[in-house]
Design a protein around this motif. Structure first.
Motif, PDB file in Angstrom:
ATOM      1  N   GLY A 154      58.019  10.685  24.681  1.00  8.19           N
ATOM      2  CA  GLY A 154      58.296  11.056  23.418  1.00  8.19           C
ATOM      3  C   GLY A 154      59.743  12.109  23.123  1.00  8.19           C
ATOM      4  N   ILE A 155      60.223  11.049  23.172  1.00 15.25           N
ATOM      5  CA  ILE A 155      62.065  10.192  22.822  1.00 15.25           C
ATOM      6  C   ILE A 155      62.543   9.416  21.759  1.00 15.25           C
ATOM      7  CG2 ILE A 155      62.812  11.368  25.186  1.00 15.25           C
ATOM      8  CD1 ILE A 155      63.156   9.212  26.016  1.00 15.25           C
ATOM      9  N   SER A 156      63.097  10.195  21.241  1.00 15.15           N
ATOM     10  CA  SER A 156      63.646   8.967  20.786  1.00 15.15           C
ATOM     11  C   SER A 156      63.979   7.563  20.770  1.00 15.15           C
ATOM     12  CB  SER A 156      65.016   9.142  19.437  1.00 15.15           C
ATOM     13  OG  SER A 156      66.002   9.286  20.389  1.00 15.15           O
ATOM     14  N   GLY A 158      52.628  -1.372  34.028  1.00  7.96           N
ATOM     15  CA  GLY A 158      53.396  -2.587  33.141  1.00  7.96           C
ATOM     16  C   GLY A 158      54.123  -2.773  32.645  1.00  7.96           C
ATOM     17  N   ARG A 159      54.074  -3.439  32.177  1.00  2.88           N
ATOM     18  CA  ARG A 159      55.405  -4.155  31.029  1.00  2.88           C
ATOM     19  C   ARG A 159      55.242  -3.071  29.248  1.00  2.88           C
ATOM     20  NH1 ARG A 159      56.574  -8.767  28.114  1.00  2.88           N
ATOM     21  NH2 ARG A 159      54.464  -9.375  27.338  1.00  2.88           N
ATOM     22  N   MET A 160      56.213  -2.715  28.559  1.00  2.00           N
ATOM     23  CA  MET A 160      55.883  -1.711  27.810  1.00  2.00           C
ATOM     24  C   MET A 160      56.425  -2.185  26.289  1.00  2.00           C
ATOM     25  SD  MET A 160      55.028   2.444  27.654  1.00  2.00           S
ATOM     26  CE  MET A 160      54.072   2.045  29.462  1.00  2.00           C
ATOM     27  N   TYR A 161      56.547  -2.365  25.348  1.00  2.00           N
ATOM     28  CA  TYR A 161      57.730  -2.302  24.199  1.00  2.00           C
ATOM     29  C   TYR A 161      57.891  -0.871  24.415  1.00  2.00           C
ATOM     30  CZ  TYR A 161      54.240  -1.657  20.535  1.00  2.00           C
ATOM     31  OH  TYR A 161      53.400  -0.340  19.749  1.00  2.00           O
ATOM     32  N   VAL A 162      58.993  -1.412  23.174  1.00  2.00           N
ATOM     33  CA  VAL A 162      60.702   0.215  23.162  1.00  2.00           C
ATOM     34  C   VAL A 162      59.340   1.441  22.824  1.00  2.00           C
ATOM     35  CG1 VAL A 162      62.037   0.848  22.415  1.00  2.00           C
ATOM     36  CG2 VAL A 162      62.270  -1.213  24.274  1.00  2.00           C
ATOM     37  N   SER A 163      58.542   0.701  21.427  1.00  2.00           N
ATOM     38  CA  SER A 163      58.117   1.839  20.212  1.00  2.00           C
ATOM     39  C   SER A 163      56.899   2.505  21.116  1.00  2.00           C
ATOM     40  CB  SER A 163      57.458   1.052  18.874  1.00  2.00           C
ATOM     41  OG  SER A 163      58.487   0.780  18.344  1.00  2.00           O
ATOM     42  N   GLU A 164      56.137   1.948  22.092  1.00  2.00           N
ATOM     43  CA  GLU A 164      55.158   2.459  23.034  1.00  2.00           C
ATOM     44  C   GLU A 164      55.729   3.418  24.107  1.00  2.00           C
ATOM     45  OE1 GLU A 164      51.574   3.617  24.437  1.00  2.00           O
ATOM     46  OE2 GLU A 164      52.003   2.438  22.357  1.00  2.00           O
ATOM     47  N   ILE A 185      60.764   7.305  32.961  1.00  2.00           N
ATOM     48  CA  ILE A 185      60.974   6.190  32.500  1.00  2.00           C
ATOM     49  C   ILE A 185      60.558   5.096  33.989  1.00  2.00           C
ATOM     50  CG2 ILE A 185      62.408   3.825  31.383  1.00  2.00           C
ATOM     51  CD1 ILE A 185      63.711   5.767  29.732  1.00  2.00           C
ATOM     52  N   LEU A 186      60.875   5.028  34.376  1.00  2.00           N
ATOM     53  CA  LEU A 186      60.332   4.539  35.616  1.00  2.00           C
ATOM     54  C   LEU A 186      58.713   4.532  35.592  1.00  2.00           C
ATOM     55  CD1 LEU A 186      63.611   4.276  37.900  1.00  2.00           C
ATOM     56  CD2 LEU A 186      62.787   3.036  37.168  1.00  2.00           C
ATOM     57  N   ALA A 187      58.714   5.902  36.195  1.00  2.00           N
ATOM     58  CA  ALA A 187      56.794   6.157  36.228  1.00  2.00           C
ATOM     59  C   ALA A 187      56.249   5.657  35.440  1.00  2.00           C
ATOM     60  CB  ALA A 187      56.916   7.712  36.726  1.00  2.00           C
ATOM     61  N   GLU A 188      56.812   6.099  33.815  1.00  2.00           N
ATOM     62  CA  GLU A 188      55.775   5.209  32.896  1.00  2.00           C
ATOM     63  C   GLU A 188      55.810   3.462  32.641  1.00  2.00           C
ATOM     64  OE1 GLU A 188      53.663   5.830  30.279  1.00  2.00           O
ATOM     65  OE2 GLU A 188      54.070   8.101  30.709  1.00  2.00           O
ATOM     66  N   LEU A 189      57.126   2.586  33.484  1.00  2.00           N
ATOM     67  CA  LEU A 189      56.910   1.885  33.791  1.00  2.00           C
ATOM     68  C   LEU A 189      55.517   1.007  34.935  1.00  2.00           C
ATOM     69  CD1 LEU A 189      60.327   0.698  32.212  1.00  2.00           C
ATOM     70  CD2 LEU A 189      58.013  -0.010  30.949  1.00  2.00           C
ATOM     71  N   ALA A 190      56.120   1.678  36.117  1.00  2.00           N
ATOM     72  CA  ALA A 190      54.730   1.709  36.725  1.00  2.00           C
ATOM     73  C   ALA A 190      53.665   1.038  36.612  1.00  2.00           C
ATOM     74  CB  ALA A 190      54.590   3.070  37.704  1.00  2.00           C
TER      75      ALA A 190
END
Length: 108
Positions: free
Chosen positions: A40-42, A28-34, A21-26
């Motif tokens: 690939g998690i709920s 930039g900001r993102m909304y939860v569904s994206e 999660i931290l790596a993905e948010l690096a």
């Protein structure tokens, strides 16, 4: 930072999904569904991990309305720079002692 704060950060970072999660948010900001789709998690599982990261001060969440009026929860990295060494541990324990003294009304 107290030892409780330090332990919260270490516990939050001590899980593979939360590191992802931290790596993905690096990026930039993102909304939860994206973010859930990318990982690939709920969404419920993602929210559980995000809550832990937010409590540790590693991510920030904001609720925003889209142009269509739909509420979207966005997350982004909080600025952090973690250095774990004996100095960090001793400083956290000293902060505990200082905090305990303040709560007891004792001078430092």
């Amino acid at each position: 930072m107290t030892s409780e704060d330090l332990l919260a950060v270490l516990a939050a970072m001590g899980h593979g999904q939360r590191l992802r999660i931290l790596a993905e948010l690096a990026a930039g900001r993102m909304y939860v569904s994206e973010l859930a789709r990318r990982l690939g998690i709920s969404r419920p599982l993602l929210y559980m991990h995000l809550e832990r990261l937010e409590k540790a001060g590693l991510v920030l969440g904001n609720l925003e309305l889209s142009e269509s009026g739909k509420a979207l929860k966005y997350f982004e990295l909080a600025p952090f720079d973690l250095h774990l060494n004996i100095r960090t541990i001793r400083a956290a324990l000293a902060a505990d002692t200082d905090r305990h003294s303040d709560m007891q009304g004792n001078p430092r």
